[in-house]
Design a protein around this motif. Structure first.
Motif, PDB file in Angstrom:
ATOM      1  N   LYS A  99      11.716   3.139  -2.241  1.00 34.57           N
ATOM      2  CA  LYS A  99      11.051   4.126  -1.384  1.00 34.57           C
ATOM      3  C   LYS A  99      10.142   5.059  -2.185  1.00 34.57           C
ATOM      4  O   LYS A  99       9.210   5.641  -1.637  1.00 34.57           O
ATOM      5  CB  LYS A  99      12.105   4.942  -0.637  1.00 34.57           C
ATOM      6  CG  LYS A  99      12.885   4.135   0.388  1.00 34.57           C
ATOM      7  CD  LYS A  99      13.880   4.996   1.131  1.00 34.57           C
ATOM      8  CE  LYS A  99      14.652   4.184   2.160  1.00 34.57           C
ATOM      9  NZ  LYS A  99      15.648   5.007   2.893  1.00 34.57           N
ATOM     10  N   THR A 100      10.449   5.205  -3.471  1.00 32.03           N
ATOM     11  CA  THR A 100       9.661   6.119  -4.297  1.00 32.03           C
ATOM     12  C   THR A 100       8.605   5.390  -5.140  1.00 32.03           C
ATOM     13  O   THR A 100       7.881   6.022  -5.894  1.00 32.03           O
ATOM     14  CB  THR A 100      10.582   6.910  -5.245  1.00 32.03           C
ATOM     15  OG1 THR A 100      11.292   5.974  -6.079  1.00 32.03           O
ATOM     16  CG2 THR A 100      11.567   7.738  -4.448  1.00 32.03           C
ATOM     17  N   SER A 101       8.550   4.060  -5.008  1.00 37.72           N
ATOM     18  CA  SER A 101       7.652   3.299  -5.874  1.00 37.72           C
ATOM     19  C   SER A 101       6.198   3.436  -5.430  1.00 37.72           C
ATOM     20  O   SER A 101       5.893   3.710  -4.277  1.00 37.72           O
ATOM     21  CB  SER A 101       8.040   1.811  -5.869  1.00 37.72           C
ATOM     22  OG  SER A 101       7.861   1.271  -4.569  1.00 37.72           O
ATOM     23  N   GLN A 102       5.314   3.240  -6.379  1.00 31.48           N
ATOM     24  CA  GLN A 102       3.893   3.208  -6.108  1.00 31.48           C
ATOM     25  C   GLN A 102       3.538   1.873  -5.442  1.00 31.48           C
ATOM     26  O   GLN A 102       4.325   0.927  -5.471  1.00 31.48           O
ATOM     27  CB  GLN A 102       3.104   3.374  -7.415  1.00 31.48           C
ATOM     28  CG  GLN A 102       3.303   4.716  -8.094  1.00 31.48           C
ATOM     29  CD  GLN A 102       2.784   5.856  -7.239  1.00 31.48           C
ATOM     30  OE1 GLN A 102       1.697   5.780  -6.662  1.00 31.48           O
ATOM     31  NE2 GLN A 102       3.571   6.923  -7.131  1.00 31.48           N
ATOM     32  N   PRO A 103       2.348   1.756  -4.805  1.00 30.23           N
ATOM     33  CA  PRO A 103       1.944   0.470  -4.222  1.00 30.23           C
ATOM     34  C   PRO A 103       2.061  -0.638  -5.255  1.00 30.23           C
ATOM     35  O   PRO A 103       1.649  -0.476  -6.414  1.00 30.23           O
ATOM     36  CB  PRO A 103       0.484   0.715  -3.832  1.00 30.23           C
ATOM     37  CG  PRO A 103       0.393   2.182  -3.615  1.00 30.23           C
ATOM     38  CD  PRO A 103       1.329   2.805  -4.612  1.00 30.23           C
ATOM     39  N   ASN A 147       4.369  -3.794 -10.648  1.00 39.77           N
ATOM     40  CA  ASN A 147       3.064  -3.206 -10.923  1.00 39.77           C
ATOM     41  C   ASN A 147       2.024  -4.323 -10.899  1.00 39.77           C
ATOM     42  O   ASN A 147       2.192  -5.352 -11.551  1.00 39.77           O
ATOM     43  CB  ASN A 147       3.091  -2.531 -12.294  1.00 39.77           C
ATOM     44  CG  ASN A 147       1.794  -1.790 -12.589  1.00 39.77           C
ATOM     45  OD1 ASN A 147       0.695  -2.322 -12.464  1.00 39.77           O
ATOM     46  ND2 ASN A 147       1.931  -0.538 -13.001  1.00 39.77           N
ATOM     47  N   THR A 176       0.869  -1.181   0.000  1.00 40.69           N
ATOM     48  CA  THR A 176       0.000   0.000   0.000  1.00 40.69           C
ATOM     49  C   THR A 176       0.904   1.228   0.000  1.00 40.69           C
ATOM     50  O   THR A 176       2.132   1.114  -0.016  1.00 40.69           O
ATOM     51  CB  THR A 176      -0.906   0.020   1.240  1.00 40.69           C
ATOM     52  OG1 THR A 176      -0.081   0.104   2.427  1.00 40.69           O
ATOM     53  CG2 THR A 176      -1.765  -1.230   1.318  1.00 40.69           C
ATOM     54  N   THR A 177       0.319   2.402   0.024  1.00 33.02           N
ATOM     55  CA  THR A 177       1.130   3.620   0.094  1.00 33.02           C
ATOM     56  C   THR A 177       1.959   3.605   1.372  1.00 33.02           C
ATOM     57  O   THR A 177       1.523   3.119   2.411  1.00 33.02           O
ATOM     58  CB  THR A 177       0.230   4.863   0.080  1.00 33.02           C
ATOM     59  OG1 THR A 177      -0.764   4.736   1.108  1.00 33.02           O
ATOM     60  CG2 THR A 177      -0.454   5.022  -1.262  1.00 33.02           C
ATOM     61  N   GLY A 178       3.171   4.140   1.268  1.00 33.64           N
ATOM     62  CA  GLY A 178       4.057   4.131   2.421  1.00 33.64           C
ATOM     63  C   GLY A 178       4.787   2.823   2.595  1.00 33.64           C
ATOM     64  O   GLY A 178       5.374   2.554   3.644  1.00 33.64           O
ATOM     65  N   ASN A 179       4.782   1.973   1.549  1.00 36.05           N
ATOM     66  CA  ASN A 179       5.474   0.685   1.591  1.00 36.05           C
ATOM     67  C   ASN A 179       5.030  -0.185   2.757  1.00 36.05           C
ATOM     68  O   ASN A 179       5.833  -0.853   3.408  1.00 36.05           O
ATOM     69  CB  ASN A 179       6.990   0.884   1.619  1.00 36.05           C
ATOM     70  CG  ASN A 179       7.565   1.084   0.228  1.00 36.05           C
ATOM     71  OD1 ASN A 179       6.968   0.668  -0.761  1.00 36.05           O
ATOM     72  ND2 ASN A 179       8.713   1.733   0.154  1.00 36.05           N
ATOM     73  N   LYS A 180       3.745  -0.169   3.031  1.00 35.38           N
ATOM     74  CA  LYS A 180       3.175  -1.102   3.992  1.00 35.38           C
ATOM     75  C   LYS A 180       2.692  -2.324   3.230  1.00 35.38           C
ATOM     76  O   LYS A 180       1.935  -2.190   2.267  1.00 35.38           O
ATOM     77  CB  LYS A 180       2.003  -0.457   4.751  1.00 35.38           C
ATOM     78  CG  LYS A 180       2.383   0.764   5.573  1.00 35.38           C
ATOM     79  CD  LYS A 180       3.225   0.382   6.768  1.00 35.38           C
ATOM     80  CE  LYS A 180       3.518   1.594   7.646  1.00 35.38           C
ATOM     81  NZ  LYS A 180       4.343   1.245   8.818  1.00 35.38           N
TER      82      LYS A 180
END
Length: 320
Positions: free
Chosen positions: A256-260, A275, A228-232
């Motif tokens: 760290k900059t990747s999308q979910p 992706n 999810t967002t924030g690399n959770k």
């Protein structure tokens, strides 16, 4: 001042116990139950633990501690002799073709009465049409997978679980639905033994044409981790990855900059983020299941002449 320190301690305590508050209920809800599948029969699969158990529940608890996926249990009222073997021995004697008795230990129990164990924990359950079941009046067979037993396309990873390797390529959402449709979920990989063993399934399932393709050096299969967002990241069971100590991220993953993104496991024991629309093969983990559709008559006397596994619809089996 005392009130300040009290509030500070209380705030820190809340912060520290948040992970356990989330993870403990998730762990406590998991309870794997064994169910009787065969009466007066046992499985010949690999034995990983032997004890003498007073009750079938004691045997089931021992099986859980040993990470067994099934077990054979011999009730105390059974004799320590397999009547099916005696019948065969008498037939052989009558025809003069007496077969030698098996060497000690070759029947996965031992042939010496004083070394008999009535609880045998197995690393894998019966599947592929119960092909390793043998008649044995001393035992009944119990499994974590009973409704129905896993079929031919399943693979057992000893002491871990049952898996289906699917080489069809789909996006993550479709793979999730496909695993649910066969009674499972995308494979749980958040431990070192699981990652190591499941990565071997990737290598075995990797189709030959992919290996020979340009710039393709390793197998990649979707598993049960989604970001999810924030690399959770969360497992297929919606457990936060923070509830597990093990990580197997490949270099540069997750960015760290990747999308979910959605996680794939590679044949070199590492996790990579992709992706979720990318089409990849995937690995499903079959859920433990039960009770069986029909109850087994465990209190019925074993017989070498009539079937011992007649079905009785509409009755529930006890949880073990």
């Amino acid at each position: 001042m005392q009130l300040f320190y009290f509030l500070l301690y209380f705030t820190l305590s809340i912060t520290c116990i948040q992970p356990s508050q989330i993870c403990a209920p998730l762990r406590s809800r998991i309870k794997h139950h064994f169910h009787a599948l065969r009466h007066c029969q046992r499985s010949n699969r690999t034995v990983i633990g032997l004890i003498n158990a007073e009750t079938v529940r004691e045997c089931a608890e021992f099986a859980r501690r040993k990470h067994g996926l099934a077990f054979n249990y011999g009730p105390k009222d059974r004799k320590q002799v397999n009547l099916f073997e005696l019948v065969e021995l008498r037939k052989a004697n009558a025809t003069g073709n007496t077969a030698p008795r098996p060497a000690k230990g070759t029947d996965t129990i031992t042939t010496d009465p004083e070394e008999f164990y009535n609880c045998q924990v197995l690393d894998c359950p019966e599947y592929r049409n119960l092909s390793s079941i043998v008649n044995d009046t001393r035992f009944d067979y119990y499994s974590l997978y009973s409704r129905p037993p896993p079929q031919d396309n399943a693979t057992c990873v000893p002491s871990i679980g049952m898996f289906v390797v699917e080489d069809r390529k789909m996006n993550y959402s479709l793979t999730f639905n496909e695993c649910q449709a066969i009674g499972g979920s995308l494979a749980h990989v958040a431990s070192e033994p699981r990652t190591n063993m499941i990565s071997k399934l990737c290598d075995e399932g990797f189709v030959t044409e992919n290996k020979s393709a340009t710039n393709v050096s390793e197998a990649l299969y979707y598993v049960g981790l989604k970001g999810t967002t924030g690399n959770k990241f969360f497992t297929s069971a919606k457990e936060p990855l923070e509830c597990f100590l093990y990580r197997a991220w490949a270099p540069g993953h997750p960015s760290k900059t990747s999308q979910p993104g959605c996680v794939a496991i590679s044949s070199n024991n590492s996790w990579t983020v992709h992706n979720c629309n990318k089409a990849l093969p995937f690995i499903c983990e079959l859920h433990t299941s039960g009770p069986p559709k029909y109850k087994v008559h465990l209190k019925r006397k074993c017989s070498v002449k009539r079937p011992n596994n007649r079905i009785a619809p509409g009755k529930k089996t006890p949880l073990l």
